[in-house]
Design an enzyme around this catalytic site. Sequence first.
Site, PDB file in Angstrom:
ATOM      1  N   HIS A 157      -0.094 -18.133  12.768  1.00  0.00           N
ATOM      2  CA  HIS A 157      -1.525 -18.155  12.380  1.00  0.00           C
ATOM      3  C   HIS A 157      -2.240 -16.865  12.797  1.00  0.00           C
ATOM      4  CE1 HIS A 157      -0.976 -22.558  11.931  1.00  0.00           C
ATOM      5  NE2 HIS A 157      -0.251 -22.416  13.024  1.00  0.00           N
ATOM      6  N   SER A 278      -9.724  10.938   6.130  1.00  0.00           N
ATOM      7  CA  SER A 278     -10.878  10.545   5.330  1.00  0.00           C
ATOM      8  C   SER A 278     -11.650  11.803   4.958  1.00  0.00           C
ATOM      9  CB  SER A 278     -11.765   9.611   6.141  1.00  0.00           C
ATOM     10  OG  SER A 278     -13.087   9.639   5.640  1.00  0.00           O
ATOM     11  N   LYS A 284     -10.709   9.755  11.260  1.00  0.00           N
ATOM     12  CA  LYS A 284      -9.859   8.718  10.679  1.00  0.00           C
ATOM     13  C   LYS A 284      -8.439   9.164  10.382  1.00  0.00           C
ATOM     14  CE  LYS A 284     -11.231   5.502   8.252  1.00  0.00           C
ATOM     15  NZ  LYS A 284     -11.408   4.091   8.130  1.00  0.00           N
ATOM     16  N   GLU A 291      -0.514   0.821   2.752  1.00  0.00           N
ATOM     17  CA  GLU A 291      -1.507   0.165   1.882  1.00  0.00           C
ATOM     18  C   GLU A 291      -1.069   0.214   0.421  1.00  0.00           C
ATOM     19  OE1 GLU A 291      -5.925   0.605   3.636  1.00  0.00           O
ATOM     20  OE2 GLU A 291      -4.900   2.493   3.345  1.00  0.00           O
TER      21      GLU A 291
END
Length: 474
Positions: A157, A278, A284, A291
């Site tokens: 979970h 970024s 970043k 992804e």
Amino acid sequence: MSDKLWQGRFSEKTARIVEAFTSSIQVDRRLYAYDIQGSIAHCKMLAKVSIITAGEADTLIQGLEQIRQEIEENRLDFDDSLEDIHMHIESRLIDITGPVAQKLHTARSRNDQVAVDTRMYLRDQTSGIIYRLCRLLKTVVELADRHLETILPGYTHLQRAQPVLLSHHLMAYFEMFARDIERLEDCKKRINVMPLGSAALAGTTYPIDRAYTAELLGFESVSANSIDAVADRDFVIEFLAAAALCMVHFSRLAEELILWSTSEFGFIELPDAYATGSSIMPQKKNPDVPELIRGKAATAIGSLTTLLTMMKSLPLAYNRDMQEDKGPLFDTVDTLTACIEVCTAMLPQIKFNKANMLQAASGGYLNATDLADYLTTRGVAFREAHRLTGEAVRFALAGNKELHELSLEQLQSFCPLINDDIFSFLTTGEMIERRASYGGTAAKMVAKAIAAANKWLDDKLKHFSDSCQYANVK
Ligand code: ARG
């Protein structure tokens, strides 16, 4: 452009807009090498059964080889008016050899021709993907071997559950991808069936030798029903199903890498070469590679859905709808291949932050089950042990302490059977070592799993050593 090869029955020219609409050449040109190989085998078979002469076969084969060269050197123009790769090659062969080329299509139709081309293509690609998956798994197993002492929390979970070895976690992916390999191997059996000679749908009046064509093209068997042979795309669907599931596995791995690289988790650092920055936030470092893997799984699932939907309710035998199979198929082959390659390259370069992982596994009452287990070894029934441990957790929580930070007296207030051996019993190291059931996370069990995996992989890779062309299949 000259008349179409099927122009005879028509009195009007095809509308340009229809040529553009029906053409598949920009997609199926990728099949050229298989189309030529299939035609060469067909020629040899026609000569063997004396439908054409040996001299005619030689002329045709030489012409076909020349076309292969022309395509490889980008010297053949592709044009919508010639519809597809089969027509391009046949029409060019007529240019090169003259009328004898008109005999090539004897006892054959584009319906069985496209089926044989697609099967040969997919047979190679499936082998190439299996080979690449084996190499990926070598990397996974090597990584697992290096982390037989690295501890992290295992989750259910997405809540910390029990400590596990990183090697055990990685070997879960070995199991998933090994099943993918087995599914692809199984699928290959049904890809590797030779449809040529089914002609349009009913078979042919010529005395052809299908077994000989199959032998020349390396097929294991010959299709048994001509209607099914030209109507069947099960082999594409099976491949896409196996590929979609494999991409789902990649997406789960990708998702974990994304989560683990967040500052919230802090378990890994992705290599700079596999991350991007970024354009606005200088601090970043984004996990774009995982992804995109996660995102590309969606297109693979989409391809499977496309094929299933396309084939659903199609009447027998061939229908032009089926031309739409190649785009999704090629796209999935490319996507899966690229994902395997990028993962194989990226995985060994990931930095695992062992201290953070261990810390996350050491807090949060992950040893509660073990306290209950301890009580059962002292003769307390498990349900009662569970209740007593729950009370101990509540008490510890109130004091902002872990279970192993309570004093012996405090622990004994829940159950007098507890001794001071409880403290080593509750360490993550001992917790892991006690999980020595078959398939469990104890280091000795994981080491056995790694040894078995290496043997399994070496066995598979041995099979490939003779046929390394799969490493370069395009
Ligand atoms: N381009 C077609 C396809 O990919 C080849 C078969 C065409 N057959 C036909 N009867 N029009 O499916």
